[in-house]
Design a protein around this motif. Structure first.
Motif, PDB file in Angstrom:
ATOM      1  N   GLY A  90       0.774  -1.228   0.000  1.00  0.00           N
ATOM      2  CA  GLY A  90       0.000   0.000   0.000  1.00  0.00           C
ATOM      3  C   GLY A  90       0.810   1.285   0.000  1.00  0.00           C
ATOM      4  O   GLY A  90       0.243   2.370   0.063  1.00  0.00           O
ATOM      5  N   ARG A  91       2.106   1.205  -0.065  1.00  0.00           N
ATOM      6  CA  ARG A  91       2.957   2.394  -0.122  1.00  0.00           C
ATOM      7  C   ARG A  91       3.202   2.784  -1.576  1.00  0.00           C
ATOM      8  O   ARG A  91       3.158   1.951  -2.468  1.00  0.00           O
ATOM      9  CB  ARG A  91       4.295   2.137   0.569  1.00  0.00           C
ATOM     10  CG  ARG A  91       4.204   1.935   2.072  1.00  0.00           C
ATOM     11  CD  ARG A  91       5.574   1.879   2.734  1.00  0.00           C
ATOM     12  NE  ARG A  91       6.520   1.016   2.050  1.00  0.00           N
ATOM     13  CZ  ARG A  91       6.732  -0.267   2.321  1.00  0.00           C
ATOM     14  NH1 ARG A  91       6.033  -0.855   3.276  1.00  0.00           N
ATOM     15  NH2 ARG A  91       7.621  -0.967   1.653  1.00  0.00           N
ATOM     16  N   THR A  92       3.494   4.073  -1.783  1.00  0.00           N
ATOM     17  CA  THR A  92       3.872   4.555  -3.111  1.00  0.00           C
ATOM     18  C   THR A  92       5.269   5.133  -3.028  1.00  0.00           C
ATOM     19  O   THR A  92       5.553   5.967  -2.162  1.00  0.00           O
ATOM     20  CB  THR A  92       2.884   5.626  -3.617  1.00  0.00           C
ATOM     21  OG1 THR A  92       1.573   5.056  -3.679  1.00  0.00           O
ATOM     22  CG2 THR A  92       3.284   6.121  -4.990  1.00  0.00           C
ATOM     23  N   GLN A  93       6.130   4.676  -3.921  1.00  0.00           N
ATOM     24  CA  GLN A  93       7.502   5.182  -4.000  1.00  0.00           C
ATOM     25  C   GLN A  93       7.641   5.936  -5.314  1.00  0.00           C
ATOM     26  O   GLN A  93       7.247   5.439  -6.368  1.00  0.00           O
ATOM     27  CB  GLN A  93       8.498   4.026  -3.931  1.00  0.00           C
ATOM     28  CG  GLN A  93       8.410   3.255  -2.628  1.00  0.00           C
ATOM     29  CD  GLN A  93       9.237   1.980  -2.641  1.00  0.00           C
ATOM     30  OE1 GLN A  93       9.340   1.301  -3.653  1.00  0.00           O
ATOM     31  NE2 GLN A  93       9.812   1.650  -1.496  1.00  0.00           N
ATOM     32  N   SER A  94       8.208   7.155  -5.246  1.00  0.00           N
ATOM     33  CA  SER A  94       8.324   8.002  -6.428  1.00  0.00           C
ATOM     34  C   SER A  94       9.781   8.278  -6.756  1.00  0.00           C
ATOM     35  O   SER A  94      10.596   8.518  -5.853  1.00  0.00           O
ATOM     36  CB  SER A  94       7.600   9.331  -6.200  1.00  0.00           C
ATOM     37  OG  SER A  94       6.226   9.102  -5.960  1.00  0.00           O
ATOM     38  N   TYR A  95      10.080   8.295  -8.053  1.00  0.00           N
ATOM     39  CA  TYR A  95      11.436   8.519  -8.544  1.00  0.00           C
ATOM     40  C   TYR A  95      11.379   9.431  -9.757  1.00  0.00           C
ATOM     41  O   TYR A  95      10.521   9.263 -10.631  1.00  0.00           O
ATOM     42  CB  TYR A  95      12.103   7.204  -8.959  1.00  0.00           C
ATOM     43  CG  TYR A  95      12.100   6.169  -7.867  1.00  0.00           C
ATOM     44  CD1 TYR A  95      13.138   6.109  -6.933  1.00  0.00           C
ATOM     45  CD2 TYR A  95      11.060   5.257  -7.747  1.00  0.00           C
ATOM     46  CE1 TYR A  95      13.127   5.170  -5.919  1.00  0.00           C
ATOM     47  CE2 TYR A  95      11.045   4.311  -6.731  1.00  0.00           C
ATOM     48  CZ  TYR A  95      12.074   4.274  -5.827  1.00  0.00           C
ATOM     49  OH  TYR A  95      12.059   3.339  -4.821  1.00  0.00           O
TER      50      TYR A  95
END
Length: 167
Positions: A90-95
């Motif tokens: 359920g986490r969002t990681q952004s790059y």
């Protein structure tokens, strides 16, 4: 009509033999309908290696698009922007990515290969602003090659600045 005649010769490729066109979606993977197997990285960094994720949003040339389970097989070029990975927890990681490609395969696996990437915490906003200013100045100097380089630099640094300043 000209292109069809040039490309669709009987021995090369005959469109008439395809009576029933159908839209092909990726097959259901063993990991489940709602997930994809993601490989994501750059030449120096592998962030995800065939890892199960809920989805991934990428900055395509025509706009951002999300890839989730059973996505149609796709090959696309990426513009400067943000790749967002939704994990199964359920986490969002952004790059931030400068450019690259995304491939969605028929088996549901996804490869995102980029030239460069970084996380928001690694971006120095003042350096990005200075780089953008230098590319804005370059547009009025020199030949067409410098103008093209300026436009590319502006696109990259504007996208990076928007990502860095995003709350």
């Amino acid at each position: 009509m000209f292109i069809r005649r040039a490309l669709c010769r009987e021995k090369m490729f005959n469109l008439n033999s395809y009576k029933n066109f159908s839209r092909l979606f990726s097959s259901e993977t063993s990991s489940g309908i709602g997930t994809v197997k993601l490989s994501f990285g750059s030449p120096g960094v592998s962030l995800f290696v065939n890892e199960e994720v809920s989805g991934v949003t990428v900055p395509g040339m025509e706009g951002d698009f999300e890839i989730v389970g059973k996505h149609i097989p796709t090959l696309a070029v990426l513009r400067p922007g943000v790749v967002k990975v939704a994990t199964t927890q359920g986490r969002t990681q952004s790059y931030f990515v400068s450019s690259g490609t995304v491939t969605v395969n028929a088996d549901g696996s996804v490869q995102v290969s980029v030239e460069e990437l970084c996380e928001k915490k690694d971006i120095d906003i003042s350096k990005v602003q200075n780089a953008l200013a230098s590319y804005l100045k370059m547009i009025n100097e020199g030949d067409e090659q410098k103008k093209a380089k300026s436009l590319i630099g502006q696109e990259v640094y504007r996208a990076m600045l928007a990502f860095a300043e995003e709350k």
